[in-house]
Design an enzyme around this catalytic site. Structure first.
Site, PDB file in Angstrom:
ATOM      1  N   GLY A  10       0.811  -1.205   0.000  1.00 23.34           N
ATOM      2  CA  GLY A  10       0.000   0.000   0.000  1.00 23.34           C
ATOM      3  C   GLY A  10       0.848   1.260   0.000  1.00 23.34           C
ATOM      4  O   GLY A  10       2.084   1.213  -0.022  1.00 23.34           O
ATOM      5  N   LEU A  62      -2.539  -2.160   6.806  1.00 24.42           N
ATOM      6  CA  LEU A  62      -3.656  -2.685   6.030  1.00 24.42           C
ATOM      7  C   LEU A  62      -4.795  -1.672   5.988  1.00 24.42           C
ATOM      8  O   LEU A  62      -5.066  -0.988   6.974  1.00 24.42           O
ATOM      9  CB  LEU A  62      -4.171  -3.984   6.657  1.00 24.42           C
ATOM     10  CG  LEU A  62      -3.248  -5.202   6.610  1.00 24.42           C
ATOM     11  CD1 LEU A  62      -3.815  -6.308   7.482  1.00 24.42           C
ATOM     12  CD2 LEU A  62      -3.057  -5.671   5.174  1.00 24.42           C
ATOM     13  N   TYR A 114     -17.264   4.060   8.113  1.00 23.04           N
ATOM     14  CA  TYR A 114     -15.801   4.008   8.003  1.00 23.04           C
ATOM     15  C   TYR A 114     -15.146   4.327   9.344  1.00 23.04           C
ATOM     16  O   TYR A 114     -14.292   3.570   9.829  1.00 23.04           O
ATOM     17  CB  TYR A 114     -15.345   5.000   6.938  1.00 23.04           C
ATOM     18  CG  TYR A 114     -13.846   5.099   6.766  1.00 23.04           C
ATOM     19  CD1 TYR A 114     -13.178   4.283   5.865  1.00 23.04           C
ATOM     20  CD2 TYR A 114     -13.105   6.028   7.496  1.00 23.04           C
ATOM     21  CE1 TYR A 114     -11.796   4.370   5.702  1.00 23.04           C
ATOM     22  CE2 TYR A 114     -11.726   6.126   7.336  1.00 23.04           C
ATOM     23  CZ  TYR A 114     -11.083   5.298   6.435  1.00 23.04           C
ATOM     24  OH  TYR A 114      -9.716   5.395   6.290  1.00 23.04           O
ATOM     25  N   LYS A 118     -13.028   1.770  12.022  1.00 25.20           N
ATOM     26  CA  LYS A 118     -11.683   2.117  12.477  1.00 25.20           C
ATOM     27  C   LYS A 118     -11.641   2.186  14.003  1.00 25.20           C
ATOM     28  O   LYS A 118     -10.692   1.704  14.642  1.00 25.20           O
ATOM     29  CB  LYS A 118     -11.256   3.454  11.880  1.00 25.20           C
ATOM     30  CG  LYS A 118     -11.021   3.436  10.380  1.00 25.20           C
ATOM     31  CD  LYS A 118      -9.797   2.621  10.012  1.00 25.20           C
ATOM     32  CE  LYS A 118      -9.436   2.768   8.547  1.00 25.20           C
ATOM     33  NZ  LYS A 118      -8.244   1.974   8.174  1.00 25.20           N
ATOM     34  N   ARG A 149      -8.217   6.480  -7.382  1.00 24.46           N
ATOM     35  CA  ARG A 149      -9.182   6.930  -6.395  1.00 24.46           C
ATOM     36  C   ARG A 149      -9.516   8.378  -6.738  1.00 24.46           C
ATOM     37  O   ARG A 149      -8.923   9.314  -6.189  1.00 24.46           O
ATOM     38  CB  ARG A 149      -8.618   6.839  -4.976  1.00 24.46           C
ATOM     39  CG  ARG A 149      -8.315   5.408  -4.507  1.00 24.46           C
ATOM     40  CD  ARG A 149      -7.891   5.384  -3.056  1.00 24.46           C
ATOM     41  NE  ARG A 149      -7.564   4.058  -2.594  1.00 24.46           N
ATOM     42  CZ  ARG A 149      -7.212   3.769  -1.333  1.00 24.46           C
ATOM     43  NH1 ARG A 149      -7.148   4.741  -0.427  1.00 24.46           N
ATOM     44  NH2 ARG A 149      -6.928   2.532  -0.982  1.00 24.46           N
TER      45      ARG A 149
END
Length: 211
Positions: A10, A62, A114, A118, A149
């Site tokens: 990533g 991740l 979201y 988290k 994105r």
């Protein structure tokens, strides 16, 4: 110092591998694909328990987006289930220091899915019992991603303007380069002590400046 890193392909993970390589720190990458520039790679999709080698620190970069994941269930599988499986494997390997990239606004009570996921992940990591847990809550991560994105790309272009509009405590929502977050992770790897600490943009920049 030896580290195991989940999420090495990533945005932040790639930056960490590069910085660690410059400092000659051996990194074992854990993920779905082989990674260049690391000492070893452990292939896994994180859907089941896995075995990790002993190391000084475990780092977790991740993460996905709702758009990339395609559904809430798929997002949760990455940003909660996979993170917890990696953390549990780290504990089983005797690793007592865990560093994770979360997100600004993380809150298990948030009405935003979201941010709620988290926050739940942070809460469940804290319950595992690591001697030291560092939670990084960066704002918008700046850098060139491999996947498209469009919405995030727009905010990256607007970031210089947004930073001027976000003074004081609101500055934690502004953008921060992925390389800065990676350098902060490396700085934290070398720190001792115990307990759980949350780091926002200002602290991440301060940590990175020491690397």
């Amino acid at each position: 110092m030896t580290v195991v890193l989940a999420g090495a392909t990533g945005l932040v993970g790639r930056a960490f591998v590069r910085i660690a390589g410059e400092g000659d720190y051996p990194v074992t990458a854990v993920g779905r694909r082989d990674v260049e520039g690391v000492a070893a790679t452990i292939r896994t999709d994180f859907s089941a328990p896995l075995a990790l080698p002993p190391a000084d620190v475990a780092l977790c970069a991740l993460g996905t987006t709702m758009a990339t994941a395609g559904s809430r269930a798929a997002f949760y599988a990455v940003d909660h289930v996979a993170v917890l499986h990696f953390a549990q494997a780290a504990l089983a390997a005797g690793i007592r220091h865990f560093i994770v990239i979360s997100a600004v606004g993380a809150d298990p009570r948030s009405p935003v899915f979201y941010s709620r996921v988290k926050g739940e992940t942070e809460r469940d990591l804290a319950a595992l019992g690591f001697a030291r847990l560092d939670i990084l809550r960066p704002g918008l991560l700046l850098g060139r991603r491999r996947e498209r994105r469009p919405g995030e790309a727009l905010f990256q272009r607007l970031d210089p303007v947004l930073r001027r509009l976000l003074p004081g405590p609101l500055s934690r929502y502004a953008g921060i380069p992925a390389a800065t977050v990676a350098a902060a992770m490396l700085a934290l790897c070398g720190q001792g002590g115990e307990g759980t600490t949350i780091h926002h943009n200002a602290e991440l920049r301060r940590l990175a400046s020491a690397v």
